[in-house]
Design a protein around this motif. Structure first.
Motif, PDB file in Angstrom:
ATOM      1  N   SER A   1      52.921   5.990  17.008  1.00  0.00           N
ATOM      2  CA  SER A   1      51.771   6.109  16.115  1.00  0.00           C
ATOM      3  C   SER A   1      50.612   6.769  16.851  1.00  0.00           C
ATOM      4  O   SER A   1      50.588   6.864  18.085  1.00  0.00           O
ATOM      5  CB  SER A   1      51.354   4.727  15.604  1.00  0.00           C
ATOM      6  N   ARG A   2      49.618   7.189  16.085  1.00  0.00           N
ATOM      7  CA  ARG A   2      48.446   7.837  16.680  1.00  0.00           C
ATOM      8  C   ARG A   2      47.729   6.885  17.631  1.00  0.00           C
ATOM      9  O   ARG A   2      47.331   7.260  18.734  1.00  0.00           O
ATOM     10  CB  ARG A   2      47.487   8.291  15.586  1.00  0.00           C
ATOM     11  N   GLN A   3      47.541   5.636  17.199  1.00  0.00           N
ATOM     12  CA  GLN A   3      46.810   4.684  18.026  1.00  0.00           C
ATOM     13  C   GLN A   3      47.563   4.379  19.311  1.00  0.00           C
ATOM     14  O   GLN A   3      46.969   4.301  20.399  1.00  0.00           O
ATOM     15  CB  GLN A   3      46.575   3.387  17.228  1.00  0.00           C
ATOM     16  N   GLU A   4      48.896   4.222  19.201  1.00  0.00           N
ATOM     17  CA  GLU A   4      49.688   3.974  20.401  1.00  0.00           C
ATOM     18  C   GLU A   4      49.618   5.158  21.358  1.00  0.00           C
ATOM     19  O   GLU A   4      49.555   4.984  22.587  1.00  0.00           O
ATOM     20  CB  GLU A   4      51.144   3.697  20.017  1.00  0.00           C
TER      21      GLU A   4
ATOM     22  N   GLU B   1      47.133   7.317  21.638  1.00  0.00           N
ATOM     23  CA  GLU B   1      45.802   7.385  22.239  1.00  0.00           C
ATOM     24  C   GLU B   1      45.616   6.336  23.319  1.00  0.00           C
ATOM     25  O   GLU B   1      44.861   6.540  24.275  1.00  0.00           O
ATOM     26  CB  GLU B   1      44.743   7.228  21.147  1.00  0.00           C
ATOM     27  N   ASP B   2      46.318   5.199  23.190  1.00  0.00           N
ATOM     28  CA  ASP B   2      46.215   4.168  24.227  1.00  0.00           C
ATOM     29  C   ASP B   2      46.830   4.626  25.545  1.00  0.00           C
ATOM     30  O   ASP B   2      46.473   4.110  26.610  1.00  0.00           O
ATOM     31  CB  ASP B   2      46.909   2.884  23.755  1.00  0.00           C
TER      32      ASP B   2
END
Length: 573
Positions: free
Chosen positions: A21-24, A26-27
């Motif tokens: 995912s995008r959030q994963e 970016e992390d």
């Protein structure tokens, strides 16, 4: 284009994280330059996620499927300009060359974020990303009693098939073949799929859907003001419609430098007038209607423009503009009829080629002055000037025989590097030899001997390794300039120069073929192409009013400007 080797498999790359995912994503990106490749949540398209200047950016990769053919990859991958046979090749090119992922952001991916743990896979990812499916997935056999595609079941009855425990028939998702991205279609019911086939179809697949309109995969903010899903890319529309190597497409139109030459009439036509191959003045996208000389804002724009393109790309832009200025490519039928020959390489050896010869001399002088300005205009630290010198050396190497083969462009760059105002910068050249040793050695051991041989008429001139020959010595000779040196050496040089000019005129069709071959599939950047034209360089150096002054006066004035800049950078002690 060959099929990528097994090592190019996307699943084998440590920077590929699968359906993340995008959030994963970016992390995982902690520092500027960190990047990874993931499969997007909406269809499994490959996406490059990168952190740049404190922000996480996401770039969806364009994927163009090809018709199945032995020895060719199933798809090509593209961000903005160049296409690659695999994602691994695309990432390697952008990371090794430190090329911006997009012109709008300037983001550079430099440090891969390695995957931790096993790779997660999804069905859409296996179908859309260029990765082979796992070997343990066995292909399910179809059962049919009427279609030729299932003659392999001859001799088995339905009862036998059922006793073997074969699964029920499942129609797979339909894949679209061709030059468009692959499309998925929902499975049709078994009954309707069989009823829609004709007796001549001979397969269980329904007909392919109608081709949709080709649209780039860049997403802009909508009217609601919500941010875009992905960072904006600027795809080259002609490049997106380019026919991949080995694929025939009657709908695509080749650019004018790739069109086949029409057969000429064998009868001679008397020349009517002198011909100019300089394009007519048109509204500039970089300069205003009344521009000042050396406008700082334009110079800043040009600096960023050249930094965005590696030397090989800049060399192809220069080759394209030089071929048009010399009348090798883009000559119309009316121009051929007016000048009585088929090419500018023939015209410049004739008496009525005076105007073309002057244009070629003006072009080489303007290119040399602009290249010298790229070094002398660097008022920053010493490293900045040394980097400018290295860039010019790398461009000269990219223009040389065996590469772009643009010898007039090479001669202009070398003329700038050998100018007294540039060669006197002792501290800058010493820093180049210390910090960029390879470029300094290439300049001394390869480029300078090559330039001496070309000026003496003994350098390479074979149409295989050269796309545009070095004609400046012949042009100067035909315009009345005397050869320096002892009388005997001058006579030998004169004979060699005239012999090379006759060779260039005789081999003009072969040079045209070599230039068109190098430019095949090339799509120039409009602003960079304009920045290399003679008219733009003249207005940039002398302004819209000064460009109309006599040539000798303009050259003398700008030589004085370069001398002042050189003295400011490294004053005499």
């Amino acid at each position: 284009m060959q099929v990528p080797p097994p090592g190019e498999d996307l699943a084998r790359q440590p920077w590929y994280h699968g359906p993340l995912s995008r959030q994963e994503a970016e992390d995982h990106l902690l520092h500027d330059g960190d990047f990874l490749v993931r499969a997007s949540s909406r269809g499994g398209h490959p996406v490059i996620s990168c952190r740049w200047r404190g922000s996480a950016l996401h770039f969806e990769v364009f994927r163009v499927a090809l018709r199945p053919r032995p020895g060719r990859p199933p798809a090509l991958f593209q961000l903005e300009d160049e296409r690659f046979p695999s994602m691994a090749a695309l990432v390697r090119s952008y990371v090794a060359g430190r090329r911006p992922l997009s012109r709008a952001t300037g983001a550079v991916a430099s440090t891969p974020v390695r995957r931790q743990g096993p790779l997660r896979r999804s069905l859409s990812e296996d179908m859309l990303v260029h990765s082979p499916a796992p070997a343990e997935r066995a292909r399910e056999r179809k059962w049919s009693t009427s279609q030729p595609a299932d003659l392999e079941h001859t001799g088995l009855s339905k009862e036998d098939h059922s006793r073997r425990g074969a699964p029920a028939l499942r129609v797979p998702a339909l894949l679209r073949a061709g030059s468009d991205p692959m499309l998925l279609k929902a499975p049709a019911p078994l009954g309707t799929a069989g009823e829609s086939l004709r007796a001549s179809d001979g397969q269980l697949h329904a007909k392919a859907p109608t081709k949709p309109l080709r649209t780039p995969s860049s997403f802009l903010p909508d009217a609601s003001g919500h941010p875009p899903t992905y960072c904006e890319l600027v795809p080259r529309v002609p490049s997106a419609q380019e026919t991949p190597p080995g694929q025939s497409c009657s709908e695509a139109e080749a650019p004018w430098w790739e069109e086949e030459e029409e057969e000429e009439d064998l009868c001679f036509s008397r020349p009517q007038a002198e011909i100019s191959f300089s394009p007519p003045d048109a509204p500039s996208c970089l300069l205003g209607p009344q521009n000042r000389p050396l406008d700082p804002s334009v110079l800043h724009t040009l600096r960023g423009l050249f930094l965005e393109h590696h030397p090989g790309s800049t060399a192809l832009h220069l080759l394209l503009v030089d071929c048009q200025a010399a009348g090798l490519l883009g000559v119309t039928k009316a121009q051929r009829a007016a000048m009585g020959v088929a090419s500018g390489l023939e015209l410049l050896t004739l008496p009525h080629g005076h105007r073309l010869r002057l244009e070629l001399l003006e072009r080489q002088e303007a290119l040399a002055l602009a290249a010298a300005l790229a070094v002398l205009g660097c008022s920053g630290p010493l490293e900045e000037r040394a980097a400018a010198l290295r860039g010019l050396v790398e461009l000269a190497l990219a223009l040389g025989p065996g590469a772009a083969g643009d010898l007039p462009g090479l001669a202009a760059i070398m003329r700038a590097l050998l100018m007294p105002q540039v060669s006197r910068l002792e501290h800058t050249w010493r820093h180049l030899r210390r910090s960029h040793t390879d470029a300094a050695l290439a300049f001394e051991q390869e480029l300078k001997p090559l330039m001496r041989a070309l000026d003496a008429g003994s350098g390479p001139c074979d149409p295989g390794g050269v796309a545009l020959p070095h004609v400046a010595p012949a042009v100067r000779l035909l315009e009345g300039e005397e050869l320096a040196g002892p009388l005997e050496e001058s006579c030998e040089r004169l004979l060699r120069t005239l012999h090379r000019a006759r060779q260039a005129a005789r081999d003009a069709p072969r040079f045209r073929q070599a230039a068109a071959q190098r430019l095949r599939g090339f799509r120039p950047h409009p602003q960079l192409r304009e920045a290399l034209t003679t008219g733009f360089l003249r207005r940039l150096l002398w302004g819209s009013r000064g460009a109309l002054a006599p040539r000798a006066q303009r050259l003398q004035k700008f030589q004085h400007v370069l001398s002042v800049l050189s003295q400011r950078l490294e004053p005499d002690h």
